[in-house]
Each structure stands twice: as C-alpha cells, then as structure tokens.
Design an enzyme around this catalytic site. Structure first.
Site, short mmCIF file in Angstrom:
data_model
loop_
_atom_site.label_atom_id
_atom_site.label_comp_id
_atom_site.label_asym_id
_atom_site.label_seq_id
_atom_site.Cartn_x
_atom_site.Cartn_y
_atom_site.Cartn_z
N ASP A 8 27.39 54.95 41.42
CA ASP A 8 28.58 55.03 40.57
C ASP A 8 29.61 55.82 41.36
O ASP A 8 30.05 56.90 40.94
CB ASP A 8 28.26 55.71 39.23
CG ASP A 8 29.41 55.59 38.23
OD1 ASP A 8 30.39 54.90 38.53
OD2 ASP A 8 29.32 56.18 37.14
N HIS B 154 39.20 56.16 32.45
CA HIS B 154 39.68 54.80 32.16
C HIS B 154 40.83 54.74 31.15
O HIS B 154 40.88 53.85 30.29
CB HIS B 154 38.52 53.93 31.69
CG HIS B 154 37.50 53.63 32.73
ND1 HIS B 154 37.78 53.64 34.07
CD2 HIS B 154 36.17 53.31 32.62
CE1 HIS B 154 36.67 53.35 34.76
NE2 HIS B 154 35.69 53.15 33.90
N HIS C 275 37.01 45.79 34.74
CA HIS C 275 35.67 46.37 34.62
C HIS C 275 34.63 45.29 34.28
O HIS C 275 33.72 45.52 33.48
CB HIS C 275 35.67 47.45 33.53
CG HIS C 275 34.66 48.53 33.74
ND1 HIS C 275 33.30 48.30 33.73
CD2 HIS C 275 34.82 49.87 33.96
CE1 HIS C 275 32.66 49.44 33.92
NE2 HIS C 275 33.55 50.41 34.05
N ALA C 276 34.74 44.12 34.89
CA ALA C 276 33.74 43.06 34.65
C ALA C 276 32.38 43.50 35.20
O ALA C 276 32.27 44.07 36.28
CB ALA C 276 34.18 41.77 35.32
N TYR C 277 31.34 43.23 34.39
CA TYR C 277 29.95 43.43 34.81
C TYR C 277 29.39 42.06 35.19
O TYR C 277 29.45 41.13 34.38
CB TYR C 277 29.10 43.98 33.68
CG TYR C 277 29.31 45.41 33.28
CD1 TYR C 277 28.34 46.38 33.54
CD2 TYR C 277 30.44 45.79 32.57
CE1 TYR C 277 28.50 47.70 33.12
CE2 TYR C 277 30.61 47.10 32.14
CZ TYR C 277 29.64 48.05 32.43
OH TYR C 277 29.80 49.34 32.01
N GLU D 223 34.82 47.49 41.00
CA GLU D 223 36.14 47.78 40.45
C GLU D 223 37.08 48.21 41.59
O GLU D 223 37.07 49.36 42.01
CB GLU D 223 36.04 48.88 39.41
CG GLU D 223 35.02 48.63 38.30
CD GLU D 223 34.60 49.92 37.63
OE1 GLU D 223 35.48 50.62 37.08
OE2 GLU D 223 33.40 50.26 37.68
#
Length: 381
Positions: A280, A134, A207-209, A345
């Site tokens: 992931d 990242h 990278h919103a959760y 993402e």
C-alpha cells in the site's frame, strides 16, 4: 426519362437517409444510459455503458464517476467482469473501500489533515486515523457529477463537477472535468482537467480494484506484475511518507522484473511490508517525464488476461486490497475478502502539500491541471 430520373433521385435519397439512420443506430449502440437506482437522500443516479467493437464494456455511474463494471476477453475469447463493485448505489456511499471511484480533491493521504499554502493554514476533514484520505468525508467519490455522453466510434463519457471554495477544507473553487474514452484497442483512457480561482492543491486518480481472473474469483496473489519504478516511498505507521525516496533494488518492492504479487507480500522481516500490511505504497517511476509512458504490466496466467498501465503522472499507489475484510458483498454475491483485488492508482506523491522535496501539487489561477491515464487490456496465450 423525366419519371426515371425522379425515381432514381428518390431511390438515392432513400439509400442515403437509410445509411444515415444505420450509422446513427451503430453510434448510439456504443453508449447507453439507464437508471442505476435511488439513494437514501432521494437522488437518482444513472449508469452509462460504453461498448467497443470487441464487446468490451465499461459501465460508469454519475455517482462518484464510479466504474461499476468492466469486461475483458480471456485467451479463449470469453468476456468477464474484472473489476470489483456493487449493484447497489448506496453501497458506494457507506463503504470506505472506494471501489472504482474517482478520487479528489486530493488522492491518498495528507498528514494530520493539515497543510499550509501561501502563509495560510488549512484544516481538512480527518477520516483515516489522524489523517485526511481521498478528499475527506465527502470526497469526489460521493458526489453526483454532471454526465454528458460522447457518441462516436470511440464512445466516451464527460463528467464535470464544481468543488466549491472550502469544500472539505480545501481552498478555491475547483472546476473539474474527467473524460472516460473506450478505444477500439481495448483500452480505457481517463483524461483529467481542472482549473481554480485560488491557489489550491490537487491530486486526482481512480480507485478501480482489478482481479483479472474475474470479479469475486478469489485473491490476486497469483497475478504477475511489473512496475517500471526504481524507487518507492517508505511510510510511517499511519502510511504517511517519511520523505525518503528509497531504491527498490534488493527489497520486496522491486518489480522492475516480473514477480507474483504474493511472492513477497508477507515478508514481515521488511519493515515497509509490515507497516503496510502488504503493498500500500507509492512507487516513483524511473521515467519522471509528463509524457504518456508505459509504467506497469499485470498478467493473470490462467485466463491469459494482461493489463498495461500508461500515464503522464510521476507515480502510482500499488494497493493489494489489504483492508478488504469480507464486509463488502460484490456484484456476483461473493464477499470481498482480503486481497480480492488490486489497485494501480496513478497520481502525485501522497502528503505532497507537507513535503517540499516532493513534486508540487499546487494549482494556481490561470493554470490548467491536466493528466492522462490509460488502462489497456490484452491476452497472453
């Protein structure tokens, strides 16, 4: 008669000016700016809140272009925050979870923090075991962007940042622009643009959760998801792609039809699930065009909230919060335990600079990097 005409003219002028004032007030009410806090460095950060006519609000900080808050309606018309985050800006610098942040210069992993380009070897900051993740030790998530509010019926926020040649080991001065736009149809568009003065690699994402039950309201295993992808990228133990594009058919990675996130997430008889500690991984879309297309749909059955993802990108990293461990405390005071949020993402493939068979992430002078991703919310009753 002359006095009457003067009076009428004055009245019309007043009415026009009054309407202009009201229009300006309505426009300005769609975006607001407020202090978000002061970092340990002494830098002040701000929070910009976009609001549409349905009451949806998206609050974005100039620190990392981070989405701090995002409200969405449920089937009963109740608005609730559906994204993970913190009320303390310093938390976004000390946490390694990247909650809600813009990610760059290269989203996801680059093996051993090294790649070659045009015969030159580049060494990056290593921050994820032996790999670069990242953007490095101080990626785009940890810098303060220049923010410009965009007023109008569809409020927006333009963020710009110059990533200098050599920053975190990457070549070239990279000028980046990201525009968030909140639409009347309860969608948020994220438009990414970048140019460079030297050949470099770029892979930007957010990278919103999400937790469509509401922030801090338990895990996301009961959410239903469809991903329009017929292949995914298996990885090694360090979550670096092996180079294979594996068909999803017959595996726990097949979301071409709706499944609960938690239905097969613990199937450790599958080597890819075992290595990832769940999901992931990078899913490769069936439609590989660079047009805006629908690529995923998530439904939370109790609230009825739905989230559709559209993008011009070729892939998405679907991450189920496997590394959340209770160390981060959320906005509502709840500790974020494992799988309390999921990420979609949109991006190019991980480790692309080292894998010639993957779609290129090289950006050259005179070219413009340009991608769009849209998150659109609805309700299923």
């Amino acid at each position: 008669m002359k006095k009457l005409l003067i009076a009428i003219t004055a009245l019309v002028a007043f009415a026009c000016n009054n309407n202009k004032t009201n229009d300006k007030t309505m426009t300005e009410s769609n975006i607001s700016e407020a202090p978000f806090g002061v970092l340990a460095s002494g830098d002040s950060v701000k929070l910009y809140t976009l609001k549409n006519s349905n009451g949806m609000e998206v609050a974005i900080s100039d620190l990392g272009g981070t989405i701090i808050k995002w409200t969405a309606l449920d089937k009963d018309g109740k608005l609730e925050d559906i994204t993970l985050g913190s009320n303390n800006p310093e938390d976004y610098l000390t946490s390694t979870k990247y909650l809600g942040a813009l990610i760059g210069r290269f989203g996801n992993r680059i093996a051993k923090g090294k790649f070659s380009l045009d015969g030159n070897d580049y060494t990056l900051a290593v921050n994820n075991g032996p790999n670069a993740l990242h953007g490095g030790l101080k990626g785009f998530n940890a810098v303060i962007w220049k923010a410009t509010p965009i007023e109008g019926a569809e409020p927006g926020l333009k963020l710009t940042y110059l990533s200098k040649d050599g920053e975190e080991g990457y070549p070239g001065n990279l000028n980046v622009e990201v525009v968030y736009t909140l639409k009347a149809d309860n969608s948020l568009s994220i438009d990414y643009t970048a140019t460079t003065d030297k050949n470099t690699v770029v892979n930007l994402t957010n990278h919103a959760y999400f937790n469509l039950k509401g922030e801090g309201k338990g895990d996301i295993l009961d959410h239903e998801i469809v991903i329009n992808a017929d292949k995914f990228l298996p990885t090694d133990a360090g979550l670096i792609p092996t180079g294979e594009l594996k068909p999803v058919a017959g595996t726990p990675f097949d979301f071409t039809s709706s499944h609960l996130i938690g239905e097969r997430i613990n199937d450790t008889t599958d080597i890819d699930i075992k290595l990832g500690g769940g999901y992931d991984h990078c899913w490769v879309f069936t439609d590989q065009s660079n047009k805006l297309k629908s690529v995923a749909m998530v439904t939370e059955p109790v609230s009825g909230r739905t989230m559709e993802v559209l993008t011009t990108e070729p892939a998405v990293q679907f991450y189920t919060g496997n590394f959340l461990n209770g160390s981060a405390t959320g906005k509502s005071g709840v500790k974020y335990e494992r799988r309390y949020g999921f990420c979609l993402e949109t991006q190019h493939f991980p480790d692309s600079p080292n894998q010639a068979a993957f779609p290129t992430t090289v950006l050259k002078p005179g070219e413009t990097y340009k991608t769009t991703t849209v998150y659109k919310f609805g309700v299923k009753k």
